[in-house]
Design a protein around this motif. Sequence first.
Motif, short mmCIF file in Angstrom:
data_model
loop_
_atom_site.label_atom_id
_atom_site.label_comp_id
_atom_site.label_asym_id
_atom_site.label_seq_id
_atom_site.Cartn_x
_atom_site.Cartn_y
_atom_site.Cartn_z
N ALA A 241 9.67 3.82 -3.57
CA ALA A 241 9.85 4.52 -2.35
C ALA A 241 10.58 6.33 -2.66
CB ALA A 241 9.53 4.86 -1.20
N ARG A 242 11.75 5.55 -2.83
CA ARG A 242 12.92 7.57 -3.10
C ARG A 242 12.62 7.63 -4.29
NH1 ARG A 242 18.26 6.19 0.05
NH2 ARG A 242 17.23 4.03 1.37
N ILE A 243 12.72 7.40 -5.34
CA ILE A 243 11.15 8.18 -7.07
C ILE A 243 9.85 9.03 -6.75
CG2 ILE A 243 11.41 7.93 -8.83
CD1 ILE A 243 14.02 7.32 -7.53
N LYS A 244 9.57 7.84 -6.32
CA LYS A 244 7.76 8.30 -6.11
C LYS A 244 7.35 8.81 -4.64
CE LYS A 244 4.74 6.91 -8.69
NZ LYS A 244 4.50 7.42 -10.05
N GLY A 245 7.61 8.85 -3.97
CA GLY A 245 7.50 9.27 -2.72
C GLY A 245 6.64 9.23 -1.89
N ILE A 246 6.79 7.68 -1.82
CA ILE A 246 5.61 7.00 -1.71
C ILE A 246 5.27 5.22 -1.57
CG2 ILE A 246 3.50 7.20 -2.17
CD1 ILE A 246 2.90 6.66 0.71
N SER A 247 5.45 4.05 -1.30
CA SER A 247 5.61 2.96 -1.95
C SER A 247 4.98 1.70 -0.78
CB SER A 247 6.97 2.39 -2.43
OG SER A 247 7.45 2.17 -0.91
N ALA A 248 4.61 0.77 -1.40
CA ALA A 248 4.38 -0.12 -0.28
C ALA A 248 4.96 -1.59 -0.70
CB ALA A 248 2.97 -0.42 -1.46
N LEU A 249 4.30 -2.15 0.23
CA LEU A 249 5.45 -3.50 0.28
C LEU A 249 4.58 -4.67 1.04
CD1 LEU A 249 7.58 -5.93 0.80
CD2 LEU A 249 7.93 -4.66 2.63
N MET A 250 3.69 -5.97 0.26
CA MET A 250 3.00 -6.61 0.88
C MET A 250 3.95 -7.98 1.54
SD MET A 250 -0.77 -7.31 0.04
CE MET A 250 -2.26 -7.87 1.59
N SER B 179 -7.83 -2.18 -8.21
CA SER B 179 -7.71 -0.91 -7.58
C SER B 179 -6.89 -0.35 -8.25
CB SER B 179 -7.53 -0.79 -6.02
OG SER B 179 -8.18 -1.58 -5.23
N GLY B 180 -6.30 -0.56 -9.41
CA GLY B 180 -5.46 0.42 -10.46
C GLY B 180 -3.81 0.54 -10.16
N LEU B 181 -3.39 -1.15 -9.13
CA LEU B 181 -2.34 -0.61 -8.85
C LEU B 181 -1.34 -1.93 -10.23
CD1 LEU B 181 -2.55 -0.28 -5.18
CD2 LEU B 181 -1.96 1.11 -6.98
N HIS B 182 -0.60 -2.04 -9.53
CA HIS B 182 0.42 -3.25 -10.89
C HIS B 182 1.00 -3.69 -9.44
CE1 HIS B 182 2.40 -5.07 -13.32
NE2 HIS B 182 4.05 -4.54 -13.27
N ARG C 109 -6.79 4.16 -1.67
CA ARG C 109 -6.24 5.27 -0.74
C ARG C 109 -4.60 5.31 -0.93
NH1 ARG C 109 -8.50 9.70 1.15
NH2 ARG C 109 -9.66 8.54 3.10
N LEU C 110 -4.18 4.01 -1.70
CA LEU C 110 -2.90 4.26 -1.74
C LEU C 110 -2.58 4.77 -3.12
CD1 LEU C 110 -1.46 0.41 -0.98
CD2 LEU C 110 -0.39 2.68 -0.02
N HIS C 111 -3.08 4.59 -3.78
CA HIS C 111 -3.33 5.19 -5.54
C HIS C 111 -3.80 6.26 -5.40
CE1 HIS C 111 -5.23 5.58 -9.87
NE2 HIS C 111 -4.14 4.79 -9.96
#
Length: 375
Positions: A64-73, A43-46, A16-18
């Motif tokens: 997030a500021r550059i891409k419009g959304i980000s993920a933190l784990m 899942s195609g993520l780095h 979903r994030l991808h």
Amino acid sequence: MKMTDEVTLAEYLFLRLHQLGVRSVHGVPGDYNLVALDYVEPSGLHWVGNANELNAGYAADGYARIKGISALMTAFGVGELSALNAIGGAYAEKAPVVHIVGVPSTSSQDQGLVLHHSFGDGNFRLNAEIYAKFTCAQANLRTVETAPALIDETLRQCLLQSRPVYIELPTDLVKARIPASKLKRSIDLSVAPNDPGIENAALEDILTRLYAAKQPFIVVDGFAPRYGISSEADELVRVTGIPSSTTPFGKGIINETYPNFHGVFAGAAGKEAYVSWVNSCDLVIRIAPLNADTNTYSFTTLTPRNVTIEVHQNGVEVCGALYRDLNTKPLLRKLLDRLDTSRLPRLSPYPNLGDPQTELGELAKPARDAIIDQE
């Protein structure tokens, strides 16, 4: 990743994030998220490992500021709490960060076991309660049946509100199987259309004041990218030719080669001539403002309400008149479509507000392809 009939819950979340444009996941491994991390790259993520969770949180904020959304784990307890300052900053400045926390199994939580990284009192909800104050939506994934819908709605709110969200992924649900077909339906990011009556009234009010103005001014602020209106703001500056500036937070949103762009308006910290000119303006359009003391130079860049139009995400204030429940992106598009530039004021002589490209003292004028050095 090759799609099969079923995917694990971790795969569902990462895929979903991808789909939403995320390509990297920032974070720190911990024993409550290790199994889930095995599904990041398939899942195609780095995976972007960090030295600590706070650094990871700030990296995700910037992404997030550059891409419009980000993920933190992060991992439950000490991991997630270490990232709290970064998530708080992202909340304040509307950076859409998806914070995924690997938490203990649902059975361990239900039994109130005294586990490491917990507070030793059997209460596994305290961290989530803390994060509820710093996020716009939360998903406590408890069952495989409800988890996909919870994930989708939480991600939807992240993008619609442009603020961090919080997702708890228990260790016993990481490998739970769900139909892959659920991924074929896109997350609905649409918003209700504007009320035509309210929208038209706002447009007429703005256009009337624009055409009547003798000395207008435009200020573009940093929430414009969060609201998805950067291109509209840039176009408004370009086509009107009205003298324009940004705030410190808005730096870089507007094309700085426009002849009517005059750098950052610094209020009391800037040139007195510029402040005097702005204070004598009969119309000021402030796009996506953040009226914080640091962004307004101790509030000295703010202008009187009766001459100010403020464009927010879900409404506009036109010289004191509030038009609520308006999606301002389509509003600005219609404003640009209806704008008759021949009726706009032409300042003659054009005010001497300075050229930001030449106001660097003895430093050379910056070249478009120059190396960024200390100077």
